[in-house]
Design a protein around this motif. Structure first.
Motif, PDB file in Angstrom:
ATOM      1  N   VAL A 160      27.425   4.995  -0.906  1.00 30.47           N
ATOM      2  CA  VAL A 160      27.074   5.223  -2.303  1.00 30.47           C
ATOM      3  C   VAL A 160      25.710   4.578  -2.488  1.00 30.47           C
ATOM      4  N   PHE A 161      24.699   5.404  -2.767  1.00 30.03           N
ATOM      5  CA  PHE A 161      23.315   4.955  -2.755  1.00 30.03           C
ATOM      6  C   PHE A 161      22.864   4.349  -4.079  1.00 30.03           C
ATOM      7  N   GLU A 162      21.984   3.357  -3.962  1.00 29.61           N
ATOM      8  CA  GLU A 162      21.178   2.865  -5.071  1.00 29.61           C
ATOM      9  C   GLU A 162      19.744   2.885  -4.567  1.00 29.61           C
ATOM     10  N   LEU A 163      18.853   3.511  -5.329  1.00 36.76           N
ATOM     11  CA  LEU A 163      17.467   3.642  -4.897  1.00 36.76           C
ATOM     12  C   LEU A 163      16.526   3.007  -5.901  1.00 36.76           C
ATOM     13  N   GLU A 164      15.434   2.481  -5.390  1.00 41.68           N
ATOM     14  CA  GLU A 164      14.432   1.863  -6.253  1.00 41.68           C
ATOM     15  C   GLU A 164      13.052   2.288  -5.761  1.00 41.68           C
ATOM     16  N   LEU A 165      12.295   2.929  -6.659  1.00 42.22           N
ATOM     17  CA  LEU A 165      10.899   3.235  -6.372  1.00 42.22           C
ATOM     18  C   LEU A 165      10.145   1.922  -6.405  1.00 42.22           C
ATOM     19  N   MET A 166       9.564   1.533  -5.291  1.00 41.94           N
ATOM     20  CA  MET A 166       8.924   0.228  -5.195  1.00 41.94           C
ATOM     21  C   MET A 166       7.586   0.220  -5.926  1.00 41.94           C
ATOM     22  N   GLU A 167       7.295  -0.900  -6.561  1.00 44.17           N
ATOM     23  CA  GLU A 167       5.994  -1.131  -7.171  1.00 44.17           C
ATOM     24  C   GLU A 167       5.216  -2.065  -6.251  1.00 44.17           C
ATOM     25  N   GLN A 168       3.937  -1.808  -6.100  1.00 42.97           N
ATOM     26  CA  GLN A 168       3.127  -2.660  -5.234  1.00 42.97           C
ATOM     27  C   GLN A 168       3.129  -4.096  -5.755  1.00 42.97           C
ATOM     28  N   HIS A 169       3.244  -5.026  -4.814  1.00 40.73           N
ATOM     29  CA  HIS A 169       3.164  -6.468  -5.040  1.00 40.73           C
ATOM     30  C   HIS A 169       4.368  -7.044  -5.789  1.00 40.73           C
ATOM     31  N   LYS A 170       5.421  -6.273  -5.961  1.00 38.76           N
ATOM     32  CA  LYS A 170       6.670  -6.753  -6.542  1.00 38.76           C
ATOM     33  C   LYS A 170       7.600  -7.100  -5.384  1.00 38.76           C
ATOM     34  N   VAL A 171       8.375  -8.167  -5.529  1.00 34.97           N
ATOM     35  CA  VAL A 171       9.247  -8.640  -4.465  1.00 34.97           C
ATOM     36  C   VAL A 171      10.655  -8.056  -4.652  1.00 34.97           C
ATOM     37  N   TYR A 172      11.176  -7.465  -3.570  1.00 38.70           N
ATOM     38  CA  TYR A 172      12.522  -6.874  -3.564  1.00 38.70           C
ATOM     39  C   TYR A 172      13.342  -7.572  -2.489  1.00 38.70           C
ATOM     40  N   ASN A 173      14.601  -7.877  -2.802  1.00 35.68           N
ATOM     41  CA  ASN A 173      15.481  -8.507  -1.830  1.00 35.68           C
ATOM     42  C   ASN A 173      16.694  -7.623  -1.577  1.00 35.68           C
ATOM     43  N   ILE A 174      16.983  -7.387  -0.304  1.00 32.89           N
ATOM     44  CA  ILE A 174      18.233  -6.748   0.109  1.00 32.89           C
ATOM     45  C   ILE A 174      19.122  -7.877   0.626  1.00 32.89           C
ATOM     46  N   PRO A 175      20.223  -8.167  -0.077  1.00 34.58           N
ATOM     47  CA  PRO A 175      21.090  -9.264   0.355  1.00 34.58           C
ATOM     48  C   PRO A 175      21.750  -8.996   1.709  1.00 34.58           C
ATOM     49  N   LYS A 200       0.849  -1.191   0.000  1.00 28.94           N
ATOM     50  CA  LYS A 200       0.000   0.000   0.000  1.00 28.94           C
ATOM     51  C   LYS A 200       0.886   1.242   0.000  1.00 28.94           C
ATOM     52  N   GLY A 201       0.498   2.253  -0.773  1.00 30.23           N
ATOM     53  CA  GLY A 201       1.196   3.535  -0.739  1.00 30.23           C
ATOM     54  C   GLY A 201       2.402   3.592  -1.644  1.00 30.23           C
ATOM     55  N   ASN A 202       3.329   4.489  -1.305  1.00 29.88           N
ATOM     56  CA  ASN A 202       4.546   4.720  -2.076  1.00 29.88           C
ATOM     57  C   ASN A 202       5.759   4.659  -1.161  1.00 29.88           C
ATOM     58  N   SER A 203       6.768   3.920  -1.620  1.00 27.35           N
ATOM     59  CA  SER A 203       8.002   3.776  -0.842  1.00 27.35           C
ATOM     60  C   SER A 203       9.188   3.672  -1.781  1.00 27.35           C
ATOM     61  N   VAL A 204      10.342   4.080  -1.270  1.00 28.51           N
ATOM     62  CA  VAL A 204      11.596   3.964  -2.003  1.00 28.51           C
ATOM     63  C   VAL A 204      12.533   3.103  -1.164  1.00 28.51           C
ATOM     64  N   LEU A 205      13.004   2.013  -1.763  1.00 31.68           N
ATOM     65  CA  LEU A 205      13.970   1.152  -1.100  1.00 31.68           C
ATOM     66  C   LEU A 205      15.358   1.720  -1.345  1.00 31.68           C
ATOM     67  N   ILE A 206      16.124   1.849  -0.280  1.00 35.88           N
ATOM     68  CA  ILE A 206      17.450   2.459  -0.309  1.00 35.88           C
ATOM     69  C   ILE A 206      18.480   1.376  -0.002  1.00 35.88           C
ATOM     70  N   ALA A 207      19.450   1.212  -0.893  1.00 35.96           N
ATOM     71  CA  ALA A 207      20.586   0.323  -0.642  1.00 35.96           C
ATOM     72  C   ALA A 207      21.850   1.175  -0.749  1.00 35.96           C
ATOM     73  N   ALA A 208      22.909   0.725  -0.092  1.00 40.82           N
ATOM     74  CA  ALA A 208      24.159   1.481  -0.158  1.00 40.82           C
ATOM     75  C   ALA A 208      25.347   0.576   0.117  1.00 40.82           C
ATOM     76  N   MET A 237       9.870   9.939  -5.653  1.00 38.80           N
ATOM     77  CA  MET A 237       8.512  10.089  -5.125  1.00 38.80           C
ATOM     78  C   MET A 237       7.708  11.070  -5.982  1.00 38.80           C
ATOM     79  N   ASN A 238       8.333  12.151  -6.422  1.00 37.74           N
ATOM     80  CA  ASN A 238       7.630  13.125  -7.260  1.00 37.74           C
ATOM     81  C   ASN A 238       7.233  12.519  -8.596  1.00 37.74           C
ATOM     82  N   SER A 239       8.050  11.619  -9.126  1.00 36.66           N
ATOM     83  CA  SER A 239       7.709  10.995 -10.405  1.00 36.66           C
ATOM     84  C   SER A 239       6.462  10.139 -10.274  1.00 36.66           C
ATOM     85  N   VAL A 240       6.315   9.408  -9.190  1.00 39.04           N
ATOM     86  CA  VAL A 240       5.116   8.582  -9.017  1.00 39.04           C
ATOM     87  C   VAL A 240       3.899   9.460  -8.689  1.00 39.04           C
TER      88      VAL A 240
END
Length: 143
Positions: free
Chosen positions: A70-85, A54-62, A134-137
């Protein structure tokens, strides 16, 4: 025979803990607003799986290089699975009303975490990058 769960209230809520793994729900809390993210965390014993429900979130990895993230960011899509190793620094920026399901080893929230405090410069850099996503979504939702 069928167990059901409805998690309410702000923050992190482990709710299904079994044989070394758990499911938790992270509901928006002020600490996850981009203006309030001041640190990253890492888990040394587990990957961590995130599913935005639900909603809008950005997953932050570094990765930490020469003492700086050094950041890598991903705008999360609902119901998509993301893994942080395992061993990856991370956090999640959330808009109010957002909810994320998390799957990880069962002791993660108790003992498997370390923190990396972000400098003021890195907080500003991160905030700017998250706001662009976030502004793009938000622009797409208004169309």
């Amino acid at each position: 025979m069928i167990e059901t769960y409805k998690i309410e209230g702000d923050g992190y809520h482990p709710f299904l803990i079994r044989d070394g793994w758990q499911v938790a729900q992270l509901n928006y809390q002020e600490e996850q607003h981009i203006n309030n993210i001041k640190k990253l965390d890492v888990h040394l014993q587990t990957d961590e799986v995130f599913v935005l429900t639900k909603g809008n979130s950005v997953l932050i990895a570094a990765k930490i290089e020469e003492g700086e993230p050094v950041f890598e960011l991903e705008l999360m899509e609902q119901h998509k699975v993301y893994n942080i190793p395992q061993d990856m620094w991370h956090n999640i920026a959330m808009e109010k009303g957002s909810e994320v399901i998390i799957i990880e080893k069962s002791n993660t929230h108790i003992s498997d975490f370390e923190f990396f405090e972000l400098s003021e410069e890195k907080q500003i850099e991160l905030k700017e990058k998250v706001e662009v996503l976030m502004n793009s979504v938000n622009c797409l939702e208004k169309k």
